[in-house]
Design an enzyme around this catalytic site. Sequence first.
Site, PDB file in Angstrom:
ATOM      1  N   ARG A 115       0.842  -1.196   0.176  1.00 59.76           N
ATOM      2  CA  ARG A 115       0.098  -0.267   0.120  1.00 59.76           C
ATOM      3  C   ARG A 115       0.886   1.235   0.122  1.00 59.76           C
ATOM      4  O   ARG A 115       1.495   1.427   0.836  1.00 59.76           O
ATOM      5  CB  ARG A 115      -0.996   0.066   1.063  1.00 59.76           C
ATOM      6  CG  ARG A 115      -1.718   1.136   1.264  1.00 59.76           C
ATOM      7  CD  ARG A 115      -2.636   0.907   2.382  1.00 59.76           C
ATOM      8  NE  ARG A 115      -3.329   2.512   2.592  1.00 59.76           N
ATOM      9  CZ  ARG A 115      -3.075   3.298   3.588  1.00 59.76           C
ATOM     10  NH1 ARG A 115      -2.338   3.049   4.783  1.00 59.76           N
ATOM     11  NH2 ARG A 115      -3.626   4.442   3.589  1.00 59.76           N
ATOM     12  N   HIS A 159      -2.769  10.925   1.028  1.00 61.12           N
ATOM     13  CA  HIS A 159      -2.307  10.749   2.472  1.00 61.12           C
ATOM     14  C   HIS A 159      -1.734  12.044   2.731  1.00 61.12           C
ATOM     15  O   HIS A 159      -0.469  12.235   3.021  1.00 61.12           O
ATOM     16  CB  HIS A 159      -1.231   9.548   2.204  1.00 61.12           C
ATOM     17  CG  HIS A 159      -0.996   8.827   3.498  1.00 61.12           C
ATOM     18  ND1 HIS A 159      -1.308   7.602   3.758  1.00 61.12           N
ATOM     19  CD2 HIS A 159      -0.547   9.608   4.874  1.00 61.12           C
ATOM     20  CE1 HIS A 159      -0.846   7.442   5.020  1.00 61.12           C
ATOM     21  NE2 HIS A 159      -0.676   8.788   5.768  1.00 61.12           N
ATOM     22  N   GLU A 205      -7.316   8.527   6.582  1.00 60.27           N
ATOM     23  CA  GLU A 205      -7.554   9.175   7.749  1.00 60.27           C
ATOM     24  C   GLU A 205      -8.069  10.571   7.946  1.00 60.27           C
ATOM     25  O   GLU A 205      -7.317  11.569   8.173  1.00 60.27           O
ATOM     26  CB  GLU A 205      -6.106   9.057   8.705  1.00 60.27           C
ATOM     27  CG  GLU A 205      -5.527   7.724   8.883  1.00 60.27           C
ATOM     28  CD  GLU A 205      -4.506   7.655   9.858  1.00 60.27           C
ATOM     29  OE1 GLU A 205      -3.965   8.602  10.280  1.00 60.27           O
ATOM     30  OE2 GLU A 205      -4.206   6.494  10.331  1.00 60.27           O
ATOM     31  N   ASN A 333      -7.405   2.059   9.810  1.00 61.47           N
ATOM     32  CA  ASN A 333      -6.026   1.911  10.270  1.00 61.47           C
ATOM     33  C   ASN A 333      -6.055   1.908  11.815  1.00 61.47           C
ATOM     34  O   ASN A 333      -6.770   2.532  12.418  1.00 61.47           O
ATOM     35  CB  ASN A 333      -5.317   3.434  10.188  1.00 61.47           C
ATOM     36  CG  ASN A 333      -4.997   3.528   8.524  1.00 61.47           C
ATOM     37  OD1 ASN A 333      -5.119   2.607   7.714  1.00 61.47           O
ATOM     38  ND2 ASN A 333      -4.506   4.709   8.392  1.00 61.47           N
ATOM     39  N   TYR A 335      -4.282   1.478  15.652  1.00 61.82           N
ATOM     40  CA  TYR A 335      -3.162   1.663  16.425  1.00 61.82           C
ATOM     41  C   TYR A 335      -3.560   1.541  17.846  1.00 61.82           C
ATOM     42  O   TYR A 335      -2.854   0.756  18.711  1.00 61.82           O
ATOM     43  CB  TYR A 335      -2.210   2.862  16.269  1.00 61.82           C
ATOM     44  CG  TYR A 335      -1.706   3.036  14.919  1.00 61.82           C
ATOM     45  CD1 TYR A 335      -0.378   2.621  14.857  1.00 61.82           C
ATOM     46  CD2 TYR A 335      -2.311   3.516  13.902  1.00 61.82           C
ATOM     47  CE1 TYR A 335       0.303   2.494  13.525  1.00 61.82           C
ATOM     48  CE2 TYR A 335      -1.752   3.598  12.558  1.00 61.82           C
ATOM     49  CZ  TYR A 335      -0.432   3.133  12.393  1.00 61.82           C
ATOM     50  OH  TYR A 335       0.094   3.369  11.184  1.00 61.82           O
ATOM     51  N   GLU A 393      -3.421   0.022   8.129  1.00 64.80           N
ATOM     52  CA  GLU A 393      -2.134   0.242   8.882  1.00 64.80           C
ATOM     53  C   GLU A 393      -2.290  -0.479  10.359  1.00 64.80           C
ATOM     54  O   GLU A 393      -3.314  -0.381  11.014  1.00 64.80           O
ATOM     55  CB  GLU A 393      -1.980   1.763   9.101  1.00 64.80           C
ATOM     56  CG  GLU A 393      -1.600   2.191   7.804  1.00 64.80           C
ATOM     57  CD  GLU A 393      -1.410   4.031   8.102  1.00 64.80           C
ATOM     58  OE1 GLU A 393      -1.065   4.155   9.152  1.00 64.80           O
ATOM     59  OE2 GLU A 393      -1.424   4.744   6.977  1.00 64.80           O
TER      60      GLU A 393
HETATM   61  C1  GBH Z   1      -0.810   7.020  10.907  1.00 68.55           C
HETATM   62  O1  GBH Z   1      -1.433   7.937  11.645  1.00 68.55           O
HETATM   63  C2  GBH Z   1      -0.645   7.787   9.428  1.00 68.55           C
HETATM   64  O2  GBH Z   1      -1.439   7.269   8.390  1.00 68.55           O
HETATM   65  C3  GBH Z   1       0.870   7.370   9.141  1.00 68.55           C
HETATM   66  O3  GBH Z   1       1.128   8.440   8.060  1.00 68.55           O
HETATM   67  C4  GBH Z   1       1.598   7.570  10.202  1.00 68.55           C
HETATM   68  O4  GBH Z   1       3.109   7.454   9.892  1.00 68.55           O
HETATM   69  C5  GBH Z   1       1.247   6.426  11.359  1.00 68.55           C
HETATM   70  O5  GBH Z   1      -0.130   6.374  11.393  1.00 68.55           O
HETATM   71  C6  GBH Z   1       2.135   6.655  12.388  1.00 68.55           C
HETATM   72  O6  GBH Z   1       1.813   7.602  13.391  1.00 68.55           O
HETATM   73  O7  GBH Z   1       0.867  14.085  18.282  1.00 68.55           O
HETATM   74  O8  GBH Z   1      -0.042  13.158  20.307  1.00 68.55           O
HETATM   75  O9  GBH Z   1      -1.419  14.705  18.938  1.00 68.55           O
HETATM   76  C7  GBH Z   1      -1.997   7.451  12.861  1.00 68.55           C
HETATM   77  C8  GBH Z   1      -2.832   8.466  13.401  1.00 68.55           C
HETATM   78  C9  GBH Z   1      -2.980  10.557  14.231  1.00 68.55           C
HETATM   79  C10 GBH Z   1      -1.774   9.147  15.575  1.00 68.55           C
HETATM   80  C11 GBH Z   1      -2.095  11.712  14.684  1.00 68.55           C
HETATM   81  C12 GBH Z   1      -0.732  10.250  15.944  1.00 68.55           C
HETATM   82  C13 GBH Z   1      -0.975  12.608  16.592  1.00 68.55           C
HETATM   83  C14 GBH Z   1      -0.823  12.488  18.290  1.00 68.55           C
HETATM   84  N1  GBH Z   1      -2.198   9.447  14.063  1.00 68.55           N
HETATM   85  N2  GBH Z   1      -1.554  11.227  16.044  1.00 68.55           N
HETATM   86  S1  GBH Z   1      -0.315  13.994  18.942  1.00 68.55           S
END
Ligand code: GBH
Length: 487
Positions: A115, A159, A205, A333, A335, A393
């Site tokens: 991807r 993206h 996202e 996605n 996490y 993701e």
């Molecule tokens: C994804 O975002 C993205 O799609 C990707 O590009 C990125 O590299 C990957 O995850 C890893 O981060 O700074 O504490 O306010 C995941 C969702 C949204 C998580 C923004 C982190 C910032 C939190 N992300 N968030 S903060």
Amino acid sequence: MDHDISRRNFARIAGLGALSAALPAVAAGKPEEASAAAARARTFPRGFLWGTATASYQVEGAVNEDGRGPSIWDTFSHTPGKTVNGATGDVADDHYHRYKQDVQLMKALGVKAYRFSIAWPRVFPQGSGSPNPKGLDFYNRLVDELLANGIAPFATLYHWDLPQALQDNGGGWESRDTAEAFGRYAGYVAQHLSDRVKHFFTINEFGAFVELGYRIGIHAPGLQLPPGRFNQTRHHAVLGHGLAVQAIRANAKPGTKVGLAENMTICCPVIEDDANIRAAERATREMNAQYMTVIQEGRYTDAYLARTVADSPKFTPADLKVISSPLDFVGINIYTPTWIRADDSPLGFTPVPNPSSYPHMASSWLTIGPEALYWGPRNVAKLWKVKEIYITENGCSSSDVPAADGKVYDTDRIMYLRNYLTQLQRATTDAVPVKGYFCWSLMDNFEWADGYTNRFGLHYVDYATQTRTPKLSASFYRETIRRNAVA
Ligand code: GBH
């Protein structure tokens, strides 16, 4: 009697799936066969699509080459104070020049799919108007290289690298014009790549780029819009998604599939009993009302409109129809979990804040909850009868300091992946239609506002030399793919 007890214990340890296969071996006192059967219980469905993911601005570099126009991330990262150590994506992983080598990394992992995202300003340097054929050519080369190596290309159209011109004229996603330009760009790309690319994601996202870019201001374009304008921006983003779905259908070869990759709020029951499970389902609808729910249901929930009152987005029934254009699949996605408990409030749920002792990975936002990979797809399938789901993701940051022998022993990443994949495998045994999984990320890269400080790769990148080195987690992932089971 003895046998009964050991059977019951074994069932508890190995999980129900292993039971029938394992029992004869246990009863016959052949522990090796029994553990092989237990391993089979962590097997994924035949044909499960193992993949890995990246995004254009995070890996490509070559920001001034072959006619690429500037994006809002070029502007933002070059603005002092916006990224850690003033990092930019000017070079990043130099993937634009090293893509062949990077495809070989994927091949060595054994992934079946990759991807990647297409940089809109390479294809339309001004966002709309005349296309730049040299920009599209890079993706032609990449796609051909992937296919020549037996890897299926999955392309994301957005993206986060919005052409700067669209931000300058009308305020980017605040303007309906951007949604319409996105539709035209998506149709153009689909027309030129869908002979070889069979899966397109519209937008990556909403929940990140709209919120962080237009409300909180820590991502490009760095705005903090007031609520009314902000909710309109949200609306234009989902509208852009819908217009892109329609444009792809109108321009792509038959058989092309379209979906999105959304970082929904993943609502998990604090305890897996009926009341909390129902509460997590309700929470999934409400906590994703502004993006996934309106896309799936074609309406904003009453609670969302009540919550935003005077600042609700302005829209027409025709907009809602476009936004909810039917999809072929849903990408999520995932996490972190959001823990939900049932209560007797009007909506019937409450998110439970994490205690200060809650564990997280190297990025402080990345709280650990493997169950998110079970409940995320399960709730999507259940609420909206989705038949094809991809985890677009999942992965984590680690400190990733090379040892004396030059290798990176990222046992914490392996711990994270193993636990999350175990829950994903659990979802497949419960017939949740998860068809594939894309590990984020193929290699360390530009982590947005965090610059190069947080590494998410299966491969370690030495940015000074652009050397890529597989981490221990790459071995874990390769073995998982080889077995089609959690390793
Ligand atoms: C994804 O975002 C993205 O799609 C990707 O590009 C990125 O590299 C990957 O995850 C890893 O981060 O700074 O504490 O306010 C995941 C969702 C949204 C998580 C923004 C982190 C910032 C939190 N992300 N968030 S903060």
